[in-house]
Scaffold this motif. Structure first.
Motif, PDB file in Angstrom:
ATOM      1  N   VAL A 132       1.165  -1.094  -0.002  1.00 57.82           N
ATOM      2  CA  VAL A 132       0.026   0.110   0.083  1.00 57.82           C
ATOM      3  C   VAL A 132       0.855   1.283   0.131  1.00 57.82           C
ATOM      4  O   VAL A 132       2.241   1.174   0.393  1.00 57.82           O
ATOM      5  CB  VAL A 132      -0.966   0.079   1.269  1.00 57.82           C
ATOM      6  CG1 VAL A 132      -1.818  -1.315   1.434  1.00 57.82           C
ATOM      7  CG2 VAL A 132      -0.110   0.098   2.537  1.00 57.82           C
ATOM      8  N   THR A 133       0.392   2.345  -0.227  1.00 56.13           N
ATOM      9  CA  THR A 133       0.962   3.595  -0.228  1.00 56.13           C
ATOM     10  C   THR A 133       0.997   4.193   1.219  1.00 56.13           C
ATOM     11  O   THR A 133      -0.011   3.569   1.999  1.00 56.13           O
ATOM     12  CB  THR A 133       0.239   4.567  -1.211  1.00 56.13           C
ATOM     13  OG1 THR A 133      -0.872   4.774  -0.947  1.00 56.13           O
ATOM     14  CG2 THR A 133       0.582   4.308  -2.569  1.00 56.13           C
ATOM     15  N   THR A 134       1.883   4.980   1.503  1.00 58.94           N
ATOM     16  CA  THR A 134       1.886   5.448   2.926  1.00 58.94           C
ATOM     17  C   THR A 134       0.734   6.257   3.205  1.00 58.94           C
ATOM     18  O   THR A 134       0.031   5.878   4.357  1.00 58.94           O
ATOM     19  CB  THR A 134       3.305   6.427   3.224  1.00 58.94           C
ATOM     20  OG1 THR A 134       4.478   5.681   2.524  1.00 58.94           O
ATOM     21  CG2 THR A 134       3.293   6.816   4.594  1.00 58.94           C
ATOM     22  N   GLY A 135       0.064   6.953   2.398  1.00 63.77           N
ATOM     23  CA  GLY A 135      -0.921   7.842   2.444  1.00 63.77           C
ATOM     24  C   GLY A 135      -2.232   7.105   2.694  1.00 63.77           C
ATOM     25  O   GLY A 135      -2.883   7.265   3.504  1.00 63.77           O
ATOM     26  N   PHE A 136      -2.265   5.792   1.948  1.00 61.49           N
ATOM     27  CA  PHE A 136      -3.544   5.147   2.079  1.00 61.49           C
ATOM     28  C   PHE A 136      -3.463   4.383   3.465  1.00 61.49           C
ATOM     29  O   PHE A 136      -4.474   4.351   4.120  1.00 61.49           O
ATOM     30  CB  PHE A 136      -3.246   3.925   0.817  1.00 61.49           C
ATOM     31  CG  PHE A 136      -4.500   3.014   0.938  1.00 61.49           C
ATOM     32  CD1 PHE A 136      -5.515   3.253   0.145  1.00 61.49           C
ATOM     33  CD2 PHE A 136      -4.696   1.880   1.698  1.00 61.49           C
ATOM     34  CE1 PHE A 136      -6.684   2.477   0.061  1.00 61.49           C
ATOM     35  CE2 PHE A 136      -5.755   1.088   1.910  1.00 61.49           C
ATOM     36  CZ  PHE A 136      -6.645   1.242   0.835  1.00 61.49           C
ATOM     37  N   GLU A 158      11.365   1.961   3.029  1.00 62.30           N
ATOM     38  CA  GLU A 158      11.798   3.350   2.467  1.00 62.30           C
ATOM     39  C   GLU A 158      11.523   4.276   3.537  1.00 62.30           C
ATOM     40  O   GLU A 158      11.038   5.359   2.942  1.00 62.30           O
ATOM     41  CB  GLU A 158      11.050   3.532   1.037  1.00 62.30           C
ATOM     42  CG  GLU A 158      11.258   2.302   0.141  1.00 62.30           C
ATOM     43  CD  GLU A 158      12.863   2.110  -0.303  1.00 62.30           C
ATOM     44  OE1 GLU A 158      13.691   2.682   0.321  1.00 62.30           O
ATOM     45  OE2 GLU A 158      12.927   1.192  -1.338  1.00 62.30           O
ATOM     46  N   VAL A 159      11.609   4.157   4.521  1.00 66.62           N
ATOM     47  CA  VAL A 159      11.505   5.175   5.706  1.00 66.62           C
ATOM     48  C   VAL A 159      12.240   6.302   5.551  1.00 66.62           C
ATOM     49  O   VAL A 159      12.087   7.506   6.118  1.00 66.62           O
ATOM     50  CB  VAL A 159      11.187   4.775   7.037  1.00 66.62           C
ATOM     51  CG1 VAL A 159      10.427   3.566   7.280  1.00 66.62           C
ATOM     52  CG2 VAL A 159      12.794   3.947   7.481  1.00 66.62           C
ATOM     53  N   HIS A 160      13.436   6.337   4.975  1.00 70.50           N
ATOM     54  CA  HIS A 160      14.283   7.298   4.774  1.00 70.50           C
ATOM     55  C   HIS A 160      13.628   8.305   3.687  1.00 70.50           C
ATOM     56  O   HIS A 160      14.239   9.447   3.934  1.00 70.50           O
ATOM     57  CB  HIS A 160      15.837   7.023   4.203  1.00 70.50           C
ATOM     58  CG  HIS A 160      15.544   6.109   2.785  1.00 70.50           C
ATOM     59  ND1 HIS A 160      15.138   4.814   2.807  1.00 70.50           N
ATOM     60  CD2 HIS A 160      15.562   6.535   1.699  1.00 70.50           C
ATOM     61  CE1 HIS A 160      14.986   4.399   1.516  1.00 70.50           C
ATOM     62  NE2 HIS A 160      15.429   5.603   0.812  1.00 70.50           N
ATOM     63  N   GLU A 161      12.727   8.119   3.177  1.00 71.22           N
ATOM     64  CA  GLU A 161      12.088   9.228   2.120  1.00 71.22           C
ATOM     65  C   GLU A 161      10.838   9.676   3.134  1.00 71.22           C
ATOM     66  O   GLU A 161       9.713   9.640   2.989  1.00 71.22           O
ATOM     67  CB  GLU A 161      11.389   8.318   1.065  1.00 71.22           C
ATOM     68  CG  GLU A 161      12.397   7.692  -0.087  1.00 71.22           C
ATOM     69  CD  GLU A 161      11.879   7.220  -1.238  1.00 71.22           C
ATOM     70  OE1 GLU A 161      10.988   8.147  -1.574  1.00 71.22           O
ATOM     71  OE2 GLU A 161      12.259   6.430  -2.037  1.00 71.22           O
ATOM     72  N   ARG A 162      11.556  10.643   3.777  1.00 71.46           N
ATOM     73  CA  ARG A 162      10.557  11.376   4.854  1.00 71.46           C
ATOM     74  C   ARG A 162       9.690  12.474   4.000  1.00 71.46           C
ATOM     75  O   ARG A 162       9.864  13.057   3.041  1.00 71.46           O
ATOM     76  CB  ARG A 162      11.465  12.368   5.735  1.00 71.46           C
ATOM     77  CG  ARG A 162      12.602  11.832   6.290  1.00 71.46           C
ATOM     78  CD  ARG A 162      11.958  10.680   7.498  1.00 71.46           C
ATOM     79  NE  ARG A 162      11.328  11.584   8.605  1.00 71.46           N
ATOM     80  CZ  ARG A 162      12.065  12.031   9.526  1.00 71.46           C
ATOM     81  NH1 ARG A 162      13.343  11.917   9.626  1.00 71.46           N
ATOM     82  NH2 ARG A 162      11.694  12.867  10.335  1.00 71.46           N
ATOM     83  N   SER A 189      15.174   0.686   5.977  1.00 73.06           N
ATOM     84  CA  SER A 189      15.567   2.048   5.481  1.00 73.06           C
ATOM     85  C   SER A 189      16.968   1.718   4.670  1.00 73.06           C
ATOM     86  O   SER A 189      17.765   0.638   4.713  1.00 73.06           O
ATOM     87  CB  SER A 189      15.915   2.756   6.517  1.00 73.06           C
ATOM     88  OG  SER A 189      16.693   3.997   6.110  1.00 73.06           O
ATOM     89  N   ALA A 190      17.324   2.571   3.567  1.00 71.85           N
ATOM     90  CA  ALA A 190      18.395   2.513   2.918  1.00 71.85           C
ATOM     91  C   ALA A 190      19.359   3.207   3.341  1.00 71.85           C
ATOM     92  O   ALA A 190      20.663   3.259   2.766  1.00 71.85           O
ATOM     93  CB  ALA A 190      18.125   2.824   1.357  1.00 71.85           C
ATOM     94  N   THR A 191      19.281   4.143   4.376  1.00 72.78           N
ATOM     95  CA  THR A 191      20.390   4.924   4.922  1.00 72.78           C
ATOM     96  C   THR A 191      20.337   4.757   6.446  1.00 72.78           C
ATOM     97  O   THR A 191      19.884   3.972   7.146  1.00 72.78           O
ATOM     98  CB  THR A 191      19.957   6.510   4.869  1.00 72.78           C
ATOM     99  OG1 THR A 191      18.908   6.565   5.651  1.00 72.78           O
ATOM    100  CG2 THR A 191      19.554   6.769   3.395  1.00 72.78           C
ATOM    101  N   LEU A 192      21.446   5.576   7.066  1.00 77.02           N
ATOM    102  CA  LEU A 192      21.877   5.498   8.564  1.00 77.02           C
ATOM    103  C   LEU A 192      20.739   6.069   9.358  1.00 77.02           C
ATOM    104  O   LEU A 192      20.802   5.927  10.464  1.00 77.02           O
ATOM    105  CB  LEU A 192      23.204   6.077   8.754  1.00 77.02           C
ATOM    106  CG  LEU A 192      24.532   5.550   8.158  1.00 77.02           C
ATOM    107  CD1 LEU A 192      25.604   6.667   8.370  1.00 77.02           C
ATOM    108  CD2 LEU A 192      24.747   4.107   8.835  1.00 77.02           C
ATOM    109  N   GLN A 193      19.823   6.516   8.610  1.00 77.68           N
ATOM    110  CA  GLN A 193      18.392   6.911   9.607  1.00 77.68           C
ATOM    111  C   GLN A 193      17.875   5.679  10.294  1.00 77.68           C
ATOM    112  O   GLN A 193      16.846   5.997  11.284  1.00 77.68           O
ATOM    113  CB  GLN A 193      17.386   7.792   8.504  1.00 77.68           C
ATOM    114  CG  GLN A 193      17.837   9.114   8.191  1.00 77.68           C
ATOM    115  CD  GLN A 193      16.781   9.969   7.576  1.00 77.68           C
ATOM    116  OE1 GLN A 193      15.860   9.405   6.905  1.00 77.68           O
ATOM    117  NE2 GLN A 193      16.672  11.068   7.684  1.00 77.68           N
TER     118      GLN A 193
END
Length: 286
Positions: A132-136, A158-162, A189-193
């Protein structure tokens, strides 16, 4: 930049020898994440929240939901658990939700709608594993918060895409996790976040442990992300003034756009034509 391409014509590249072939994994076992499969599953069993860090191409988006679903089925066959899963995976974009659903369904040898589905605004295909999309998902949980307890696993990918939706959903997840102790959360996540999110959710893990210990403060919760590696690809530099040497671009908007870009490039380089820029022409003149 690109991988191995065919000969010139129809937008293709130049000689095959100009590009190194991109190694495409033939099986899921060749993905970097496969080596961490058991560690991921064990962590999900032991902790309510699991944090996975892996760069694009490691296989986390397609494989982790499959691992969870297949592990539940395998354990059920051994007489452990009921084998029932209801997994929702968030994606920041509509196209990602649809394409991932199709990809995972294909790997399972099925059509979308049997085991794997997707739900986006204006379109929905049912499945016990649903992208699902985050918004959905945010809208569903805001309007029907009781729906959260029906999931066995929620995967925030993909939580790094804030974004505003992503941050609101993260806050809502933290609240709902305290009301639904059986739901497992996986943050990818794909980053150090990943460390940032691990710290943010650590209170949920500690709170659940404290309740189980009769109010006594538990040991620190496991918040260290699981790093699952990265798949790297060969990269070759191609400069703007070299494009015509590698690709055949004919007519239309593509040709007009390239010509306009090249004209601007040549103006910036002092009005010279090809050979005065940053590509191989400049190298020859030095």
């Amino acid at each position: 930049m690109g991988g191995k391409r065919g000969g010139k014509g129809g937008g293709g590249g130049g000689d095959d020898g100009d590009f190194a072939p991109i190694p495409v994994p033939k099986t899921a076992e060749e993905l970097p994440i496969y080596a961490h499969k058991e560690a991921i599953l064990q962590h999900i069993r032991d902790f309510r929240i699991t944090h996975i860090q892996g760069e694009t191409g490691c296989g986390k988006s397609t494989q982790v939901p499959k691992y969870i679903m297949q592990d539940a089925e395998d354990r059920h066959k051994r007489g452990e658990g009921d084998g029932v899963t209801k997994i929702v995976v968030t994606q920041p974009r509509r196209m990602a939700a649809i394409t991932l659903a199709r990809r995972v369904a294909s790997e399972l040898g099925e059509e979308v709608g049997k085991t794997v589905g997707y739900k986006i605004s204006g379109d929905a295909v049912a499945g016990k594993l649903c992208f699902v999309t985050t918004g959905f998902l945010l809208q569903v949980l805001v309007n029907q918060p009781e729906e959260f307890a029906t999931y066995t696993h929620v995967i925030l990918d993909e939580v790094h895409e804030r974004s505003v939706d992503a941050d609101l959903l993260t806050m809502l997840m933290k609240l709902l996790m305290q009301c639904s102790p059986k739901v497992r959360l996986v943050v990818m996540s794909a980053t150090l976040q990943a460390h940032l999110f691990a710290q943010y959710f650590s209170a949920v893990e500690e709170g659940g442990s404290m309740a189980s210990r009769g109010g006594r403060r538990p040991p620190p919760a496991e918040v260290k992300p699981i790093f699952v590696g990265v798949r790297t690809y060969p990269v070759q530099e191609i400069f703007l003034d070299e494009l015509d040497d590698h690709f055949t671009i004919k007519g239309g908007f593509a040709r007009a756009g390239l010509d306009k870009a090249l004209n601007e490039f040549w103006k910036m380089e002092g009005g010279g034509r090809k050979g005065t820029g940053k590509g191989k022409g400049k190298g020859k003149s030095e």
